[in-house]
Structures are given as structure tokens and as C-alpha cells.
Design a protein around this motif. Structure first.
Motif, PDB file in Angstrom:
ATOM      1  N   VAL A 109       0.846  -1.200   0.000  1.00 35.78           N
ATOM      2  CA  VAL A 109       0.000   0.000   0.000  1.00 35.78           C
ATOM      3  C   VAL A 109       0.878   1.245   0.000  1.00 35.78           C
ATOM      4  CG1 VAL A 109      -1.632   1.383   1.349  1.00 35.78           C
ATOM      5  CG2 VAL A 109      -2.003  -1.079   1.109  1.00 35.78           C
ATOM      6  N   LEU A 110       1.862   1.280   0.896  1.00 31.07           N
ATOM      7  CA  LEU A 110       2.723   2.458   1.012  1.00 31.07           C
ATOM      8  C   LEU A 110       3.544   2.703  -0.251  1.00 31.07           C
ATOM      9  CD1 LEU A 110       3.960   2.111   4.692  1.00 31.07           C
ATOM     10  CD2 LEU A 110       2.234   3.684   3.784  1.00 31.07           C
ATOM     11  N   PHE A 111       3.941   1.642  -0.933  1.00 35.08           N
ATOM     12  CA  PHE A 111       4.728   1.823  -2.157  1.00 35.08           C
ATOM     13  C   PHE A 111       3.943   2.593  -3.214  1.00 35.08           C
ATOM     14  CE2 PHE A 111       6.110   0.290  -6.387  1.00 35.08           C
ATOM     15  CZ  PHE A 111       7.317   0.967  -6.411  1.00 35.08           C
ATOM     16  N   GLN A 112       2.628   2.452  -3.238  1.00 40.99           N
ATOM     17  CA  GLN A 112       1.830   3.133  -4.261  1.00 40.99           C
ATOM     18  C   GLN A 112       1.900   4.647  -4.124  1.00 40.99           C
ATOM     19  OE1 GLN A 112       1.206   0.896  -6.528  1.00 40.99           O
ATOM     20  NE2 GLN A 112       1.929  -0.444  -4.891  1.00 40.99           N
ATOM     21  N   TRP A 113       2.197   5.127  -2.922  1.00 39.61           N
ATOM     22  CA  TRP A 113       2.265   6.560  -2.697  1.00 39.61           C
ATOM     23  C   TRP A 113       3.496   7.176  -3.340  1.00 39.61           C
ATOM     24  CZ3 TRP A 113      -1.029   9.271   1.051  1.00 39.61           C
ATOM     25  CH2 TRP A 113      -2.140   8.516   1.375  1.00 39.61           C
ATOM     26  N   VAL A 114       4.510   6.360  -3.635  1.00 43.89           N
ATOM     27  CA  VAL A 114       5.703   6.878  -4.316  1.00 43.89           C
ATOM     28  C   VAL A 114       5.899   6.223  -5.683  1.00 43.89           C
ATOM     29  CG1 VAL A 114       6.899   7.540  -2.192  1.00 43.89           C
ATOM     30  CG2 VAL A 114       7.275   5.253  -3.167  1.00 43.89           C
ATOM     31  N   ASN A 115       4.910   5.482  -6.136  1.00 44.46           N
ATOM     32  CA  ASN A 115       5.010   4.818  -7.432  1.00 44.46           C
ATOM     33  C   ASN A 115       4.637   5.823  -8.521  1.00 44.46           C
ATOM     34  OD1 ASN A 115       4.701   3.307  -9.765  1.00 44.46           O
ATOM     35  ND2 ASN A 115       3.772   1.572  -8.718  1.00 44.46           N
ATOM     36  N   PRO A 116       5.617   6.296  -9.288  1.00 44.83           N
ATOM     37  CA  PRO A 116       5.339   7.355 -10.260  1.00 44.83           C
ATOM     38  C   PRO A 116       4.375   6.935 -11.363  1.00 44.83           C
ATOM     39  CG  PRO A 116       7.539   6.450 -10.587  1.00 44.83           C
ATOM     40  CD  PRO A 116       7.015   5.849  -9.323  1.00 44.83           C
ATOM     41  N   LYS A 117       4.397   5.672 -11.730  1.00 46.61           N
ATOM     42  CA  LYS A 117       3.494   5.222 -12.796  1.00 46.61           C
ATOM     43  C   LYS A 117       2.041   5.342 -12.353  1.00 46.61           C
ATOM     44  CE  LYS A 117       2.183   1.354 -15.666  1.00 46.61           C
ATOM     45  NZ  LYS A 117       2.185  -0.081 -15.821  1.00 46.61           N
ATOM     46  N   ILE A 118       1.753   4.966 -11.129  1.00 48.30           N
ATOM     47  CA  ILE A 118       0.379   5.037 -10.628  1.00 48.30           C
ATOM     48  C   ILE A 118      -0.094   6.485 -10.560  1.00 48.30           C
ATOM     49  CG2 ILE A 118      -1.124   4.562  -8.648  1.00 48.30           C
ATOM     50  CD1 ILE A 118      -0.231   2.104 -10.423  1.00 48.30           C
ATOM     51  N   TRP A 119       0.747   7.371 -10.053  1.00 52.76           N
ATOM     52  CA  TRP A 119       0.361   8.779 -10.000  1.00 52.76           C
ATOM     53  C   TRP A 119       0.110   9.335 -11.400  1.00 52.76           C
ATOM     54  CZ3 TRP A 119      -1.505  11.402  -6.124  1.00 52.76           C
ATOM     55  CH2 TRP A 119      -1.218  11.002  -4.818  1.00 52.76           C
ATOM     56  N   ALA A 120       0.978   8.981 -12.347  1.00 54.75           N
ATOM     57  CA  ALA A 120       0.813   9.500 -13.713  1.00 54.75           C
ATOM     58  C   ALA A 120      -0.489   9.008 -14.340  1.00 54.75           C
ATOM     59  CB  ALA A 120       2.012   9.089 -14.568  1.00 54.75           C
ATOM     60  N   ILE A 121      -0.770   7.722 -14.204  1.00 50.66           N
ATOM     61  CA  ILE A 121      -2.001   7.174 -14.784  1.00 50.66           C
ATOM     62  C   ILE A 121      -3.227   7.751 -14.084  1.00 50.66           C
ATOM     63  CG2 ILE A 121      -3.335   5.056 -15.170  1.00 50.66           C
ATOM     64  CD1 ILE A 121      -0.603   3.586 -15.324  1.00 50.66           C
ATOM     65  N   ALA A 122      -3.163   7.851 -12.759  1.00 50.40           N
ATOM     66  CA  ALA A 122      -4.306   8.374 -12.008  1.00 50.40           C
ATOM     67  C   ALA A 122      -4.571   9.844 -12.350  1.00 50.40           C
ATOM     68  CB  ALA A 122      -4.068   8.203 -10.515  1.00 50.40           C
ATOM     69  N   MET A 123      -3.502  10.648 -12.472  1.00 51.45           N
ATOM     70  CA  MET A 123      -3.701  12.063 -12.822  1.00 51.45           C
ATOM     71  C   MET A 123      -4.241  12.210 -14.242  1.00 51.45           C
ATOM     72  SD  MET A 123      -0.784  14.257 -10.829  1.00 51.45           S
ATOM     73  CE  MET A 123       0.659  13.320 -11.278  1.00 51.45           C
ATOM     74  N   ALA A 124      -3.745  11.369 -15.146  1.00 49.56           N
ATOM     75  CA  ALA A 124      -4.266  11.421 -16.514  1.00 49.56           C
ATOM     76  C   ALA A 124      -5.734  11.014 -16.552  1.00 49.56           C
ATOM     77  CB  ALA A 124      -3.438  10.515 -17.421  1.00 49.56           C
ATOM     78  N   ALA A 125      -6.084   9.995 -15.776  1.00 46.80           N
ATOM     79  CA  ALA A 125      -7.479   9.539 -15.742  1.00 46.80           C
ATOM     80  C   ALA A 125      -8.388  10.592 -15.130  1.00 46.80           C
ATOM     81  CB  ALA A 125      -7.587   8.232 -14.959  1.00 46.80           C
ATOM     82  N   SER A 126      -7.930  11.222 -14.055  1.00 49.05           N
ATOM     83  CA  SER A 126      -8.794  12.205 -13.391  1.00 49.05           C
ATOM     84  C   SER A 126      -8.992  13.459 -14.241  1.00 49.05           C
ATOM     85  CB  SER A 126      -8.253  12.573 -12.014  1.00 49.05           C
ATOM     86  OG  SER A 126      -7.056  13.289 -12.117  1.00 49.05           O
ATOM     87  N   SER A 127      -7.993  13.789 -15.050  1.00 45.77           N
ATOM     88  CA  SER A 127      -8.148  14.976 -15.893  1.00 45.77           C
ATOM     89  C   SER A 127      -8.785  14.653 -17.246  1.00 45.77           C
ATOM     90  CB  SER A 127      -6.805  15.669 -16.104  1.00 45.77           C
ATOM     91  OG  SER A 127      -5.916  14.813 -16.786  1.00 45.77           O
ATOM     92  N   GLY A 128      -8.517  13.480 -17.782  1.00 50.46           N
ATOM     93  CA  GLY A 128      -9.005  13.154 -19.119  1.00 50.46           C
ATOM     94  C   GLY A 128     -10.313  12.382 -19.165  1.00 50.46           C
ATOM     95  N   TYR A 129     -10.695  11.756 -18.058  1.00 53.50           N
ATOM     96  CA  TYR A 129     -11.890  10.909 -18.075  1.00 53.50           C
ATOM     97  C   TYR A 129     -12.890  11.275 -16.991  1.00 53.50           C
ATOM     98  CZ  TYR A 129      -9.285   8.160 -21.392  1.00 53.50           C
ATOM     99  OH  TYR A 129      -8.579   7.761 -22.501  1.00 53.50           O
ATOM    100  N   ALA A 130     -12.754  12.457 -16.420  1.00 57.85           N
ATOM    101  CA  ALA A 130     -13.727  12.924 -15.434  1.00 57.85           C
ATOM    102  C   ALA A 130     -15.067  13.126 -16.124  1.00 57.85           C
ATOM    103  CB  ALA A 130     -13.244  14.222 -14.798  1.00 57.85           C
TER     104      ALA A 130
END
Length: 194
Positions: A109-130
Motif C-alpha cells: 500500500v505504502l509503495f503506491q504513494w511513491v510509485n510514479p506510474k500510478i500517480w501519472a495514470i491516475a492524474m491522466a485519468a482524473s483529468s481526461g476521463y472525469a
């Protein structure tokens, strides 16, 4: 009811190789499918939390704070390089030896907070698929989509890793596999800064 394009984006983003895929495939090969399940569940849960936070606008906050973003990138790269080094040093055999163990649920769980791939995909999803929902509902939508889809992605890669362990009966093959996985993980640390 129509198909939400968010799901196709999340599947493509999470299924492709990155730190989680490399670590889960390797853990499945080293420790077996069953022992890696806490790692799998931790990744799915952590990815859900991380993506839900982007629905609340945390991703936008990170983008607006370059110093904080750079600090998080440095931490992520250091952690990933440390894991790659540990992986590279673990080429003794297909099964774990000594104090080796798979990630715990909390570590995953904690690794996901510093996993750059997850942040990048999540930010792209929140901005592009909201779809214009209030922040709490958008966060729930993103969190459940990411977590649910990622659970199946993680199970697939862990199972694939456990099958690879069966095929790699020679120590040379095993060392080669572990070295390639360690190098791929190290390369993902460099990708943090791109």
C-alpha cells in the motif's frame, strides 16, 4: 448503459510493465502465488487510494508544487533503486532464502504513494476521463475502477511469475531472469524524472 472509456484507459495503463508488474511477477516467481497474495491485495488497495486522491484534486496540488513533486520523485527513485538492488542480489535461487520475504500488505500500500506510474495514470485519468461528478463521487469512481481492475492485473502477473519459476530450472536461467527484472526495475526509477 454505455461502456465507460475510463476502464479501457485504466486496463491499458496498469497492465503495461512498471514497478508493480515487475515486483509482482518477480515475487510470484520467488515466493509463489499464495505467499504473494498480501502484496497483490496491498497494491490493489493502495492504487485505489492513490487514484481516489487524484479525484479530490491532490494530483493538481502536486503539479502546482514543483519542489514537493521533485522531492517525491527523488524518494520514489531512491526506493525503486533500493528494491532493484535487493532484487539483483537475490539471484541465489528460485526460492527465497534466509530472511527474504514478499512485500506485506502495508508495504505494498505504502509503495503506491511513491510509485510514479500510478500517480501519472491516475492524474491522466482524473483529468481526461472525469465526468463532472462532485469530488467525493469522482474519487469513489476512480478509486473503485483502479482498485478493481488492478486486482485482476496483479493476479495475472503474479500467476505468470509463479509459472515462470516452474520453467526456470537451471540456476543460470534463474539468475538471468532476476537480473533482467532488477535492471527493468532500475530503469523504471530513471523514468520517474521524465
Amino acid at each position: 448503459m454505455s461502456f465507460d472509456p475510463l476502464y479501457a484507459f485504466v486496463i491499458a495503463g496498469l497492465f503495461s510493465p512498471g514497478p508493480n508488474v515487475i515486483l509482482l511477477t518477480t515475487s510470484g516467481a520467488r515466493f509463489g502465488f499464495r505467499r504473494t497474495l498480501p502484496h497483490v491485495l496491498g497494491v490493489a488497495f493502495g492504487v485505489g487510494i492513490t487514484s481516489a486522491l487524484t479525484g479530490y484534486g491532490i494530483g493538481a496540488l502536486l503539479l502546482a508544487q514543483p519542489a514537493l513533486t521533485f522531492t517525491l520523485k527523488c524518494l520514489a527513485a531512491a526506493w525503486i533503486l533500493w528494491m532493484a538492488w535487493k532484487l539483483f542480489r537475490s539471484t541465489r535461487g528460485p526460492r527465497a532464502q534466509g530472511r527474504d520475504r514478499p512485500f506485506t500488505f502495508v508495504e505494498a500500500v505504502l509503495f503506491q504513494w511513491v510509485n510514479p506510474k500510478i500517480w501519472a495514470i491516475a492524474m491522466a485519468a482524473s483529468s481526461g476521463y472525469a465526468i463532472g461528478l462532485p469530488p467525493a463521487q469522482e474519487a469513489l469512481r476512480l478509486g473503485t475502477a483502479f482498485s478493481g481492475i488492478n486486482l485482476f492485473v496483479c493476479l495475472f502477473w503474479t500467476f505468470a511469475g509463479s509459472l515462470l519459476a516452474v520453467l526456470m530450472t537451471r540456476p543460470l536461467w534463474w539468475r538471468g531472469f532476476m537480473s533482467v527484472m532488477a535492471l527493468a526495475l532500475a530503469a523504471s526509477a530513471v523514468m520517474v524524472f521524465l
